[in-house]
Design a protein around this motif. Sequence first.
Motif, PDB file in Angstrom:
ATOM      1  N   ASP A 243       0.836  -1.202   0.000  1.00 25.93           N
ATOM      2  CA  ASP A 243       0.000   0.000   0.000  1.00 25.93           C
ATOM      3  C   ASP A 243       0.873   1.255   0.000  1.00 25.93           C
ATOM      4  O   ASP A 243       0.651   2.182  -0.789  1.00 25.93           O
ATOM      5  CB  ASP A 243      -0.923  -0.009   1.219  1.00 25.93           C
ATOM      6  N   ALA A 244       1.873   1.272   0.879  1.00 22.74           N
ATOM      7  CA  ALA A 244       2.739   2.450   0.985  1.00 22.74           C
ATOM      8  C   ALA A 244       3.549   2.656  -0.292  1.00 22.74           C
ATOM      9  O   ALA A 244       3.699   3.794  -0.774  1.00 22.74           O
ATOM     10  CB  ALA A 244       3.671   2.302   2.184  1.00 22.74           C
ATOM     11  N   ARG A 245       4.069   1.582  -0.867  1.00 21.43           N
ATOM     12  CA  ARG A 245       4.873   1.702  -2.087  1.00 21.43           C
ATOM     13  C   ARG A 245       4.023   2.181  -3.259  1.00 21.43           C
ATOM     14  O   ARG A 245       4.452   3.060  -4.023  1.00 21.43           O
ATOM     15  CB  ARG A 245       5.540   0.363  -2.417  1.00 21.43           C
ATOM     16  N   ILE A 246       2.834   1.615  -3.399  1.00 20.35           N
ATOM     17  CA  ILE A 246       1.974   2.012  -4.517  1.00 20.35           C
ATOM     18  C   ILE A 246       1.586   3.474  -4.410  1.00 20.35           C
ATOM     19  O   ILE A 246       1.631   4.232  -5.392  1.00 20.35           O
ATOM     20  CB  ILE A 246       0.723   1.119  -4.586  1.00 20.35           C
ATOM     21  N   ARG A 247       1.217   3.920  -3.223  1.00 15.64           N
ATOM     22  CA  ARG A 247       0.830   5.319  -3.046  1.00 15.64           C
ATOM     23  C   ARG A 247       1.999   6.251  -3.350  1.00 15.64           C
ATOM     24  O   ARG A 247       1.822   7.314  -3.974  1.00 15.64           O
ATOM     25  CB  ARG A 247       0.292   5.541  -1.636  1.00 15.64           C
ATOM     26  N   ALA A 248       3.201   5.865  -2.945  1.00 14.93           N
ATOM     27  CA  ALA A 248       4.375   6.693  -3.224  1.00 14.93           C
ATOM     28  C   ALA A 248       4.665   6.739  -4.719  1.00 14.93           C
ATOM     29  O   ALA A 248       4.996   7.804  -5.279  1.00 14.93           O
ATOM     30  CB  ALA A 248       5.582   6.154  -2.462  1.00 14.93           C
ATOM     31  N   LEU A 249       4.541   5.598  -5.387  1.00 19.83           N
ATOM     32  CA  LEU A 249       4.801   5.561  -6.825  1.00 19.83           C
ATOM     33  C   LEU A 249       3.772   6.377  -7.595  1.00 19.83           C
ATOM     34  O   LEU A 249       4.126   7.144  -8.499  1.00 19.83           O
ATOM     35  CB  LEU A 249       4.791   4.112  -7.322  1.00 19.83           C
ATOM     36  N   VAL A 250       2.507   6.210  -7.259  1.00 23.85           N
ATOM     37  CA  VAL A 250       1.458   6.959  -7.949  1.00 23.85           C
ATOM     38  C   VAL A 250       1.690   8.460  -7.828  1.00 23.85           C
ATOM     39  O   VAL A 250       1.454   9.229  -8.771  1.00 23.85           O
ATOM     40  CB  VAL A 250       0.070   6.582  -7.381  1.00 23.85           C
ATOM     41  N   ALA A 251       2.205   8.881  -6.677  1.00 21.77           N
ATOM     42  CA  ALA A 251       2.429  10.307  -6.445  1.00 21.77           C
ATOM     43  C   ALA A 251       3.649  10.843  -7.188  1.00 21.77           C
ATOM     44  O   ALA A 251       3.746  12.055  -7.424  1.00 21.77           O
ATOM     45  CB  ALA A 251       2.589  10.569  -4.955  1.00 21.77           C
TER      46      ALA A 251
END
Length: 300
Positions: free
Chosen positions: A173-181
């Motif tokens: 969850d944390a990695r995906i949110r960081a990548l999307v941003a």
Amino acid sequence: MSILGPLVAYLPTPRGSEGEVRTEPLEDLADRAIRAGASGIAVLGSTGGYPYLTPAERRLTVEAAVAAADGRVPVVAGVGAFTTDEVVVHTIVAERAGAAAVLLPTLAYLRLTDDEVIGLVEDVADAAQVPVWLYHNPVTTSFRYEVDTLVRAARVPGVGGVKDRGSDATELDARIRALVAQVPATVEVGCSGDVFGADGLLAGARTWHSGLASVLPAWYVAVATAAADGRADEARALMTRLAPVAELVVSLGGPRAVHAVARLTGVDAGVLPAPLRPVDGAGVTALAVALDALGDTPAL
């Protein structure tokens, strides 16, 4: 706009008793996944056993998948190899065979440095005529993409997407949110793993890349569709039912267990390449029990 859609099914590469690639069951696997609703199919990933295939067998595999897809969904082809020159050749061959994108793992005998990985991405993306997907799989490659490095690689011109993973749902969850941003809007953020992919979609990923989806496509399409539509409770409820099978597959060794699930569900996935051996009797029994408990495929 999403290029690959919410679920890409990663197909095993069926082999005969002499180790030859069998295109008919491969085409059947592809057609089955597409008919179930997969938005893309992939070959020559970890489930497809790409390190065990010759260049000619790789080309044959991509050609068969493209023929089976027949324009209905995009086909992604893995291009992993130890040297940049080999990767570039595999990329060109996959493009000519009709692949819509190529998947680039960080395969290496010696663990690569961040700068070496960025150099590999730059060289392959420069040579490619189709989008390059970056594959983060530290379990099989021993290289762990930190988020900052993956963002840096995703900004290389020609990169079309990333296939990220996490050790658990919270990390993913944390990695995906960081990548999307942080990645360019033109780069599609995706996640892999048969257990936590729904969490990745709910966190903002646009694509779930799954090996088990190749033999249980309807189940994975149901979960991915609910997650992509933002129906979190439904997606998690479906994944709770599917999780015992998915977790067993991970613990038994993904590609081996995918072949075992195929046999148990009456799907022809061929034999494993030596020295890999089939899942043992206890593992097959456990999978059979889990599949029986899973029950009927949910209606979309």
